[in-house]
Every structure is written in structure tokens, then in C-alpha cells.
Design an enzyme around this catalytic site. Structure first.
Site, mmCIF file in Angstrom:
data_model
loop_
_atom_site.group_PDB
_atom_site.id
_atom_site.type_symbol
_atom_site.label_atom_id
_atom_site.label_comp_id
_atom_site.label_asym_id
_atom_site.label_seq_id
_atom_site.Cartn_x
_atom_site.Cartn_y
_atom_site.Cartn_z
ATOM 1 N N TRP A 96 -20.781 -11.140 -24.149
ATOM 2 C CA TRP A 96 -20.848 -11.054 -22.691
ATOM 3 C C TRP A 96 -19.557 -11.633 -22.112
ATOM 4 O O TRP A 96 -18.893 -12.459 -22.755
ATOM 5 C CB TRP A 96 -22.079 -11.783 -22.142
ATOM 6 N N GLU A 139 -17.639 -28.203 -18.785
ATOM 7 C CA GLU A 139 -17.198 -27.000 -19.512
ATOM 8 C C GLU A 139 -15.703 -26.742 -19.286
ATOM 9 O O GLU A 139 -15.006 -26.306 -20.197
ATOM 10 C CB GLU A 139 -17.994 -25.771 -19.058
ATOM 11 N N GLU A 177 -16.520 -20.552 -25.751
ATOM 12 C CA GLU A 177 -16.818 -21.609 -24.773
ATOM 13 C C GLU A 177 -16.072 -21.383 -23.453
ATOM 14 O O GLU A 177 -16.560 -21.741 -22.384
ATOM 15 C CB GLU A 177 -16.428 -22.981 -25.346
ATOM 16 N N HIS A 180 -17.811 -20.091 -20.470
ATOM 17 C CA HIS A 180 -18.821 -20.895 -19.766
ATOM 18 C C HIS A 180 -18.269 -21.486 -18.474
ATOM 19 O O HIS A 180 -18.864 -21.333 -17.402
ATOM 20 C CB HIS A 180 -19.343 -22.030 -20.667
ATOM 21 N N GLU A 230 -23.668 -29.829 -28.815
ATOM 22 C CA GLU A 230 -24.093 -28.445 -28.570
ATOM 23 C C GLU A 230 -25.575 -28.424 -28.204
ATOM 24 O O GLU A 230 -26.002 -27.668 -27.344
ATOM 25 C CB GLU A 230 -23.824 -27.559 -29.791
ATOM 26 N N THR A 233 -25.923 -29.665 -24.605
ATOM 27 C CA THR A 233 -25.565 -28.668 -23.585
ATOM 28 C C THR A 233 -26.589 -27.529 -23.575
ATOM 29 O O THR A 233 -26.869 -26.964 -22.514
ATOM 30 C CB THR A 233 -24.140 -28.108 -23.795
ATOM 31 N N ASP A 262 -25.560 -19.377 -25.986
ATOM 32 C CA ASP A 262 -24.326 -19.628 -26.759
ATOM 33 C C ASP A 262 -24.349 -21.021 -27.379
ATOM 34 O O ASP A 262 -23.991 -21.211 -28.538
ATOM 35 C CB ASP A 262 -23.096 -19.590 -25.831
ATOM 36 N N GLU A 263 -24.745 -21.990 -26.578
ATOM 37 C CA GLU A 263 -24.752 -23.385 -27.065
ATOM 38 C C GLU A 263 -25.694 -23.506 -28.263
ATOM 39 O O GLU A 263 -25.419 -24.224 -29.214
ATOM 40 C CB GLU A 263 -25.185 -24.361 -25.961
ATOM 41 N N HIS A 266 -24.002 -22.195 -31.271
ATOM 42 C CA HIS A 266 -22.994 -23.169 -31.724
ATOM 43 C C HIS A 266 -23.659 -24.367 -32.404
ATOM 44 O O HIS A 266 -23.141 -24.899 -33.381
ATOM 45 C CB HIS A 266 -22.147 -23.646 -30.539
HETATM 46 FE FE LIG Z 1 -20.864 -25.808 -26.412
HETATM 47 FE FE LIG Z 2 -20.293 -24.625 -23.293
#
Ligand SMILES: [Fe+2]
Ligand SMILES: [Fe+2]
Length: 397
Positions: A96, A139, A177, A180, A230, A233, A262-263, A266
Site C-alpha cells: 500500500w 514515526e 516504515e 507510516h 514493533e 506500535t 505493518d507493525e 515487523h
Molecule cells: Fe514499526
Molecule cells: Fe511504524
């Protein structure tokens, strides 16, 4: 005036900073230390005042605490990282992008879309905005985090375009990242609800200040730290998504939820690295985990400053705690999760020091929770504070 960034000095709101962890955690056993951390201690030194950043107190700088021969472990894990880490990355073509969630400036409907966005954002309360801005600023200090990972011995990107799996991971992680901060920044800009100049100043200060995670160039400490972060977040963006939905901003909920996903991915990657380290070197890894927890996990934006509020991070954290976006209880939950994820209680064949570290880690969550409960009983209502990020509108801490 020199500022003590230790959350424990912060008494103007109901808890000490939730992001930094409750005060009771200074349970450092005098008998336990990693050989390599002999010089770390808890002593603090005052930084010289610099014209570009506020006066700060940071810890004694400990560097290269991992024994050099352990660098070989990370070299030998190159193939493993390629198979297990790089496969967790999303190809750019399938990723995305911030633009997928924002009004298209090239379309005829742009102005209407912005108007709709602003209508929805009108319903967001100021305390929620403060937390969202704080998350966005965190971020946006991404250069600091990439630098931090590139301080780690054995895995750093030696050239800036190194072909090792570790370096490829770090660059691709950074690239993921980077979306974000971009997305949250553009959303908040378009919302018209926040003082972008004050926010931008805070970002400039924060990147200039860096961070002090006390990972000592050790990938053991570094990857334990990033595993924790991670997940932190993931929790906090997940909660801002939930609250956006409650406040009727479905698009914002989608934005925060997408970032949270996403976090999570990760977190999977970093916890996998540490899981592998536990397999190869259980003693070294359990000692590192205990060391990191004794030092406490400082949040990445702990040196946040807007040019005015010397306790900005604590104030932001207090609002996040009160709203339930990120709390002291989340800190305990993350620890509990990681102890379980890495099966710390099942480790066998440890040295004496390793067993002490194991025991410490297995009992720590319960200790944090007990102390947190006591802190809650003592908690008073926090003061009201103006935040520069929202044109000095006042928010309850
Ligand atoms: Fe992250
Ligand atoms: Fe992030």
C-alpha cells in the site's frame, strides 16, 4: 535547566510516563550483569547544551558490548535471514502507499474529498489528536531508527547499499516504515485540526536529539528492543484505529489499522530473529533480554521536544495512558508476550547467571502488574496542559 528524562521524576500526572514504564522497575540485582555491560550502570551524565536541541540527560554511552567473536553468529545467519526474514517483506508493487488513503490531488474531486476528510476530522477530540500527533512524530523520526539499527555490530549496512540479508532487511524495513509517517502527516495536514508548524518543529528537534535505547551496538539488545517496539506500535496504532472508528472517522481507522498491520509483520520478523538467537545462544540471549528489561525499554520518541515543553514526551504519554492508547499495562502485556513467545521459562542448560536472568524475566510481568495496581490506587487526576501541536488548546493529562 537540565532535564531528567527519567519518567520517575515526572510527578505531574497520575502515572509516571506509561511509555517509559513505571518507576518500580529499578529492581537491578547488584549481582547480575552482562560481563559486557560492566560500564553501563545507571549513572547518568548531563549533555552539554547544544543550540539545536534542548538540554538533556542521557545515559553513559556504552559501546560494542557484544564480544567480537559473536559477530560470526550473525555472519553465519546470512542464509537464514534470507529465507526467514526477507520473505516477510512485502514487494513494493504489492505494498500500500499513502496515496491509496488520501484525496487524489490530480482528480476533479480533490476539493470535495478534502472537505469530507475535514468534516470527519472535526469530530476527533483534542486528546485523541494529541496522541495521534505524538504517534505521527514518533514515526517521522525514522532516520534515527535506521541509524540505530545500523549501529548494531555484525548486521549493520556497511556501505549504504550492502548486499547482505541483514542490510537488505534494514533498508526495506525502513522503506516500509517511511510510509507510516508520510500517511499520518498528510492526513493530519489535510485535517486542518493541528498546528503543522509546531509539529514540524518537534520532528526537527526529535531527529536532532536522536534516541538513547542503550543497545550498546549489540544486535542481541537491538533486536530485543525492536521486537518490543514493533509490538508497542502495533498496539498503539491498533488503539488509535479503534478510537477513530468510535469517533466516526472510518477512513482514519483504516489508516491506523493498515499501519498497525505493518507493525505486526515487523514484530513477527524481529521476534523471529531473537527466537533464532535463543536457539543458537540461549545463555547470551536470556542475559541480553534481562539486561534490556532491567534498563527498561525507552520509547523511541523519549527525547521529544517542541521548543517549549521540557516534559513533552511525558505529557503526550500521560494522555496516551489516560485514553488507553498505550498504557503501563500494555508494557507488562508486551513483556509477558515476549517471555512466552521466546519460551523463556522452558530454557535449559543455562549458566548460573543465565538462570538468574531467566528467573528475573519470568517473575517480572507479575511484579510490574502489582506495582502498577498500587500506582493506580495512588493515582490522582492529572493537570490540564496546553499542547502546541493543537494551537495551545488544553488537554487533560
Ligand atoms: Fe514499526
Ligand atoms: Fe511504524
Amino acid at each position: 535547566m537540565a532535564l531528567k528524562l527519567n519518567a520517575f521524576n515526572f510527578q505531574s500526572h497520575k502515572y509516571s510516563s506509561s511509555f517509559v514504564h513505571p518507576p518500580m522497575l529499578s529492581l537491578r540485582s547488584p549481582k547480575f550483569f552482562m560481563a559486557a555491560s560492566l560500564t553501563s550502570g545507571t549513572k547518568e551524565v548531563e549533555n552539554l547544551k547544544k543550540p539545536f536541541s534542548p538540554p538533556r540527560e542521557v545515559h553513559v554511552q556504552v559501546t560494542h558490548s557484544m564480544p567480537p567473536q559473536k559477530i560470526e553468529i550473525f555472519k553465519s545467519l546470512e542464509g537464514w535471514a534470507e529465507q526467514n526474514l526477507l520473505t516477510l517483506l512485502k514487494p513494493v508493487e504489492k505494498s500500500w502507499q499513502p496515496q491509496d488513503f488520501l484525496p487524489d490531488p490530480a482528480s476533479d474531486g480533490f476539493h470535495d474529498q478534502v472537505k469530507e476528510l475535514r468534516e470527519r476530522a472535526k469530530e476527533l477530540p483534542d486528546d485523541y489528536l494529541v496522541v495521534l500527533v505524538g504517534d505521527m512524530i514518533t514515526e517521522e523520526a525514522l532516520p534515527t531508527y535506521q541509524s540505530m539499527i545500523n549501529t548494531l555490530d555484525g548486521v549493520r549496512d556497511e556501505t549504504g547499499a550492502s548486499p547482505t540479508s541483514w542490510a537488505i532487511w534494514t533498508r526495506a524495513w525502513t522503506a516500509e516504515e517511511n510510509r507510516h509517517g508520510d500517511l499520518l502527516n498528510k492526513y493530519l495536514y489535510l485535517s486542518g485540526r493541528v498546528d503543522m508548524r509546531a509539529i514540524e518543529k518537534t520532528i526537527q528537534y526529535l531527529i536532532g536529539s536522536g534516541m538513547d535505547p542503550r543497545t550498546e551496538n549489540s544486535p542481541y539488545l537491538g533486536y530485543i528492543y525492536t521486537s518490543f517496539q514493533e509490538r508497542a506500535t502495533f498496539i498503539s496504532h491498533g488503539n488509535t484505529a479503534r478510537f477513530a472508528k468510535e469517533h466516526g472517522d472510518i477512513k482514519l481507522a483504516q489508516i491506523c489499522g493498515t499501519i498497525a498491520a505493518d507493525e505486526k509483520r515487523h514484530e513477527t520478523a524481529y521476534t523471529k530473529i531473537v527466537e533464532k538467537l535463543f536457539e543458537i545462544d540461549p545463555d547470551g540471549t536470556v542475559l541480553a533480554f534481562a539486561d534490556m528489561m532491567r534498563k527498561k525499554i525507552a520509547m523511541p520518541a523519549h527525547l521529544m521536544y517542541d521548543g517549549r515543553d521540557d516534559n513533552l514526551f511525558d505529557h503526550f504519554s500521560a494522555v496516551a495512558q489516560r485514553l488507553g492508547v498505550y498504557t503501563a499495562s500494555d508494557y507488562a502485556d508486551i513483556l509477558e508476550f515476549l517471555v512466552g513467545r521466546w519460551k523463556v521459562s522452558d530454557l535449559t542448560g543455562l549458566s548460573g547467571e543465565g538462570r538468574k536472568a531467566q528467573e528475573y524475566l519470568c517473575g517480572l510481568t507479575a511484579r510490574i502488574r502489582r506495582l502498577e495496581e498500587r500506582a493506580q490506587v495512588r493515582a490522582k487526576q492529572g493537570p490540564i496542559m496546553p499542547f502546541s501541536w493543537i494551537y495551545d488548546r488544553e488537554v487533560q493529562l
